[in-house]
Design an enzyme around this catalytic site. Sequence first.
Site, PDB file in Angstrom:
ATOM      1  N   TYR A 198       2.221 -12.543  -1.872  1.00 46.56           N
ATOM      2  CA  TYR A 198       1.719 -12.602  -3.252  1.00 46.56           C
ATOM      3  C   TYR A 198       2.030 -11.279  -3.921  1.00 46.56           C
ATOM      4  O   TYR A 198       1.832 -10.217  -3.329  1.00 46.56           O
ATOM      5  CB  TYR A 198       0.216 -12.853  -3.247  1.00 46.56           C
ATOM      6  CG  TYR A 198      -0.448 -12.790  -4.619  1.00 46.56           C
ATOM      7  CD1 TYR A 198      -1.320 -11.754  -4.943  1.00 46.56           C
ATOM      8  CD2 TYR A 198      -0.202 -13.765  -5.583  1.00 46.56           C
ATOM      9  CE1 TYR A 198      -1.924 -11.685  -6.194  1.00 46.56           C
ATOM     10  CE2 TYR A 198      -0.807 -13.708  -6.831  1.00 46.56           C
ATOM     11  CZ  TYR A 198      -1.673 -12.659  -7.128  1.00 46.56           C
ATOM     12  OH  TYR A 198      -2.274 -12.597  -8.379  1.00 46.56           O
ATOM     13  N   LYS A 245      -3.918  -0.535  -6.307  1.00 46.48           N
ATOM     14  CA  LYS A 245      -5.127  -0.447  -5.497  1.00 46.48           C
ATOM     15  C   LYS A 245      -5.534   1.003  -5.176  1.00 46.48           C
ATOM     16  O   LYS A 245      -6.078   1.696  -6.021  1.00 46.48           O
ATOM     17  CB  LYS A 245      -4.958  -1.309  -4.242  1.00 46.48           C
ATOM     18  CG  LYS A 245      -4.818  -2.828  -4.571  1.00 46.48           C
ATOM     19  CD  LYS A 245      -4.701  -3.662  -3.329  1.00 46.48           C
ATOM     20  CE  LYS A 245      -4.286  -5.078  -3.674  1.00 46.48           C
ATOM     21  NZ  LYS A 245      -5.408  -5.963  -4.038  1.00 46.48           N
ATOM     22  N   ASP A 292       6.845  -4.257  -1.985  1.00 43.25           N
ATOM     23  CA  ASP A 292       5.570  -4.338  -2.711  1.00 43.25           C
ATOM     24  C   ASP A 292       4.499  -3.757  -1.791  1.00 43.25           C
ATOM     25  O   ASP A 292       3.992  -4.444  -0.907  1.00 43.25           O
ATOM     26  CB  ASP A 292       5.275  -5.801  -3.073  1.00 43.25           C
ATOM     27  CG  ASP A 292       3.903  -5.937  -3.730  1.00 43.25           C
ATOM     28  OD1 ASP A 292       3.582  -7.043  -4.191  1.00 43.25           O
ATOM     29  OD2 ASP A 292       3.145  -4.939  -3.754  1.00 43.25           O
TER      30      ASP A 292
HETATM   31  P1  KE4 Z   1      -3.178  -6.849  -9.193  1.00 43.74           P
HETATM   32  O1  KE4 Z   1      -2.443  -7.366 -10.422  1.00 43.74           O
HETATM   33  O2  KE4 Z   1      -4.261  -7.824  -8.731  1.00 43.74           O
HETATM   34  O3  KE4 Z   1      -3.691  -5.420  -9.364  1.00 43.74           O
HETATM   35  O4  KE4 Z   1      -2.120  -6.755  -8.012  1.00 43.74           O
HETATM   36  C1  KE4 Z   1      -1.386  -7.894  -7.639  1.00 43.74           C
HETATM   37  C2  KE4 Z   1      -0.889  -7.722  -6.214  1.00 43.74           C
HETATM   38  C3  KE4 Z   1       0.428  -7.359  -6.013  1.00 43.74           C
HETATM   39  N1  KE4 Z   1       0.918  -7.171  -4.765  1.00 43.74           N
HETATM   40  C4  KE4 Z   1       0.120  -7.331  -3.675  1.00 43.74           C
HETATM   41  C5  KE4 Z   1       0.699  -7.117  -2.310  1.00 43.74           C
HETATM   42  C6  KE4 Z   1      -1.240  -7.689  -3.829  1.00 43.74           C
HETATM   43  O5  KE4 Z   1      -2.019  -7.861  -2.730  1.00 43.74           O
HETATM   44  C7  KE4 Z   1      -1.764  -7.901  -5.121  1.00 43.74           C
HETATM   45  C8  KE4 Z   1      -3.196  -8.345  -5.376  1.00 43.74           C
HETATM   46  N2  KE4 Z   1      -3.961  -8.641  -4.212  1.00 43.74           N
HETATM   47  C9  KE4 Z   1      -5.066  -9.560  -4.396  1.00 43.74           C
HETATM   48  C10 KE4 Z   1      -5.696  -9.756  -3.018  1.00 43.74           C
HETATM   49  N3  KE4 Z   1      -5.184 -10.880  -2.352  1.00 43.74           N
HETATM   50  C11 KE4 Z   1      -6.044  -9.056  -5.410  1.00 43.74           C
HETATM   51  C12 KE4 Z   1      -7.378  -9.789  -5.406  1.00 43.74           C
HETATM   52  C13 KE4 Z   1      -7.482 -10.761  -6.570  1.00 43.74           C
HETATM   53  O6  KE4 Z   1      -6.471 -11.415  -6.924  1.00 43.74           O
HETATM   54  O7  KE4 Z   1      -8.621 -10.897  -7.086  1.00 43.74           O
END
Ligand code: KE4
Length: 426
Positions: free
Chosen positions: A144, A267, A239
């Site tokens: 993801y 993060k 990523d």
């Molecule tokens: P954000 O747009 O949520 O800050 O980041 C997206 C993203 C991009 N790349 C990786 C490897 C990620 O894990 C994420 C976001 N992770 C999720 C957890 N599975 C965030 C939690 C959520 O969607 O509420």
Amino acid sequence: MSYEKSKALFEKASNHLVGGVNSPVRAFKSVGGTPLFIDKGEGAYITDADNNRYIDFVGSYGPLILGHNNPIVHEAIVKALEKGTTFGASTENEIVLAELVKEAFPSIEKVRFVNSGTEAVMSAVRLARAFTKRNKIIKFAGCYHGHSDFLLAAAGSGLLTLSLPGSAGVPETVVADTIIVPYNDINAVAQAFEKYKNEIAAVLIEPVPGNMGLVLPENDFLQKLRELTSANNILLIFDEVMSGFRQCFGGAQTYYNINPDITCLGKIIGGGMPVGAYGARAEIMDMVAPLGPVYQAGTLSGNPIAMAAGIATLRLLKDKNIYKHINSVTALLADGIRNIAQENHIKIQVAVFGSMITPFFNDHKVTDYETAIKSDTEKFARFFWTLIHNGIYPPPSQFETWFVSAQHTEADVQTTLKAFQSAVNS
Ligand code: KE4
């Protein structure tokens, strides 16, 4: 334990917020029941609206490697606030955080800060397409990368077929250049290169995926991927939004000694405030506006408050070298879970990478999306609620990674294992 206040808040929230939440995973859909509303966090603990206290293994899905409300990070935010919140102009702190990121990631010569991981990856792919003048992107099933349209793609009918929309509202044309292959399958990548020769801009990967649960690269997969992309002049985008600064003061690229062409971060670099970033060698990054033709912008990008939180966090990670402690506490948890599974004749596969850990209720080792989805999600849901009733807060999905923080102690692990013992029999 009573959950009445969370229930009442969820009911009220559902009148105003879609599904009562601002991000789907928080709705507890895959474990059922009413999501908990959290009132406060301190160290390794969170307290919900009904004043129930939990050992927290979500850590906001990764940012809080130092634990909740770290006093030094808190102080840095307060101090920055005294000068204002945002100016729409450059500030010194953006330079300081960029220097810390570059120190940890030698593959990065220049960096651009944004406000989320989604923005970071979306911008990195746009940049890769501009740099190579090609359009296709390879991603891996189960990885993801945020919710950009072209990455909300589901695998097509057969291996290497073009993707189908993975979400409503995403036109087929938008995912037509997204190719999905299985993680850990270097032959599938080679076949895609053969089939779409000279059309591929980049391979985008979570080097150590955390979004199908935690999965580890096997048989030098990442090294082979680097060799194959270099040999074909295809960019490699790591990523590291989740893995960045998680296992060490660097990323999975540090641990596996691989230099990707572009790195995405998020993060932890925000220390709990909204920050994303993408970076690469200057030859690539200098294509981004205002130097080059790739447009990307953001009102609050690099804002002083988020920069201050990120700087305080990375400085603590660098100077205090917490990784030895945090990784050994995680290993203790993993070993304890494996022992309980063995003693109770329960099939649980435990994956660990630094302070990321996922117990899969699965008969077989999880090496990719296909094996991950064979996990027993109903058993996980029962297990989840027993842990909650015992004061442990794991992520509300089999396919999310648990995060251990610098504040978790061996005593917390023992408490968790006791709850685990009663949970596996639930
Ligand atoms: P954000 O747009 O949520 O800050 O980041 C997206 C993203 C991009 N790349 C990786 C490897 C990620 O894990 C994420 C976001 N992770 C999720 C957890 N599975 C965030 C939690 C959520 O969607 O509420």
